[in-house]
Design an enzyme around this catalytic site. Structure first.
Site, short mmCIF file in Angstrom:
data_model
loop_
_atom_site.label_atom_id
_atom_site.label_comp_id
_atom_site.label_asym_id
_atom_site.label_seq_id
_atom_site.Cartn_x
_atom_site.Cartn_y
_atom_site.Cartn_z
N SER A 173 30.19 32.48 41.85
CA SER A 173 30.36 33.50 42.87
C SER A 173 31.86 33.76 43.02
O SER A 173 32.57 33.99 42.04
CB SER A 173 29.71 33.05 44.18
N TYR A 202 32.19 44.39 45.75
CA TYR A 202 32.33 43.15 44.98
C TYR A 202 31.88 41.95 45.81
O TYR A 202 31.13 41.09 45.32
CB TYR A 202 33.78 42.97 44.54
N SER A 240 34.27 35.26 26.62
CA SER A 240 35.35 35.71 25.75
C SER A 240 36.73 35.67 26.41
O SER A 240 37.74 35.89 25.76
CB SER A 240 35.07 37.13 25.25
N PHE A 282 42.43 31.99 40.66
CA PHE A 282 42.81 31.21 39.48
C PHE A 282 43.50 32.13 38.48
O PHE A 282 43.17 33.32 38.37
CB PHE A 282 41.57 30.55 38.85
N LYS A 309 28.78 39.12 45.24
CA LYS A 309 28.98 37.68 45.22
C LYS A 309 28.26 36.98 46.37
O LYS A 309 27.86 35.82 46.24
CB LYS A 309 30.48 37.37 45.23
#
Length: 285
Positions: free
Chosen positions: A139, A154, A15, A187, A158
């Site tokens: 990941s 976190y 989404s 990103f 990963k």
């Protein structure tokens, strides 16, 4: 069943972010796509394209294996097969290991790791029966280097994604299934926004460095990430078609830089202690 000759994709966390852009590019190129989100209506509105013949929005609780199983079954019923699985769903968690509660930690693992495992367990029988399939497990560069203050849990999720992908790839290669662990750098998506990253409910004042990291990501890095997500998902589509996809895919110049630094540091540690560390076998009589 779709009449398209192109592959059928199953994408989680579709989404927003990389997942949303991937679904949109796939639909534009004529692929059949089953996409998951916690809310199917939000997913339909976000994607904004696709027909019942090519797009199947699915409301899925990834932490519930039965919910995941129903989504896989619905995908096969609609399109006849699944060719590419993209485990993209996940969220960030910023906080020191001391600050984060057991519940906060386990919730991050539930989505980032166990949700992904639920998808693999439910999708693999279909891929194995087909004797073909591609799997991309998303990941993070934080799953290759944990040298990020405040991202310990976190990063642990990963790192787990990376390790299980490598083992999964070894287990299913004989069935014609190829798996890739993807290590994105920064990103420009919504990943650092309030809905995609969590912080400790009980912060500890002593961890000022973690607070500074949190503020930098929320106020300075968010919206200024160098990576173009449209280019990242285009590369995933390209790699999905090659005969021998990479086991490890680093995305972005920053990911390459961090990975190179980690590899160099490991090599330095290995060389520094090589004599002593390789003299640990039983003595040969």
């Amino acid at each position: 069943m779709t009449t398209s000759s192109k592959k059928t994709w199953f994408v989680t966390g579709a989404s927003k972010g990389l997942g949303l852009l991937l679904v949109q590019q796939l639909l534009e190129q004529g692929y059949a796509v089953a996409a998951t989100s916690r809310n199917a209506d939000d997913l339909r509105r976000a994607v904004g394209t696709g027909t019942p013949e090519t797009f199947l929005p699915l409301q899925v609780d990834l932490a519930n294996e039965a919910s995941v199983g129903r989504a896989i079954q619905a995908t096969v019923a609609a399109f006849g097969r699944i060719d590419v699985v993209v485990n993209n769903a996940g969220y960030g968690l910023i906080g020191s290991l001391e600050e984060l509660t057991d519940d906060e930690t386990r919730q991050n693992f539930d989505i980032n790791v166990f949700g992904l495992l639920n998808v693999l367990r439910q999708a693999t029988p279909q891929l194995r029966a087909q004797q073909a399939g591609r799997v991309f497990n998303i990941s993070s560069i934080g799953g290759f280097s944990g040298n990020f203050s405040g991202f310990g849990v976190y990063c642990a999720t990963k790192f787990a994604v990376a390790g299980l992908t490598e083992s999964y790839a070894a287990e299913v290669a004989r069935f014609g299934i190829r798996a890739t662990v993807v290590y994105p750098g920064y990103f420009r998506t919504e990943f650092l926004s309030a809905g995609s990253v969590s912080t400790p409910q009980q912060p500890i004042d002593a961890y000022q460095e973690v607070r500074d990291t949190q503020a930098a990501h929320e106020q300075e890095i968010n919206g200024q990430q160098p990576g173009d997500p449209a280019k990242a998902v285009a590369l995933l589509i390209e790699i999905s078609a090659v005969e021998q996809p990479p086991l490890s895919l680093f995305l972005g110049p920053d990911a390459y830089q961090v990975a190179g630094q980690k590899i160099a540091a490991v090599q330095q540690d290995m060389e520094q202690w090589k004599v002593q560390a390789t003299a640990t076998d039983f003595a040969v009589a």
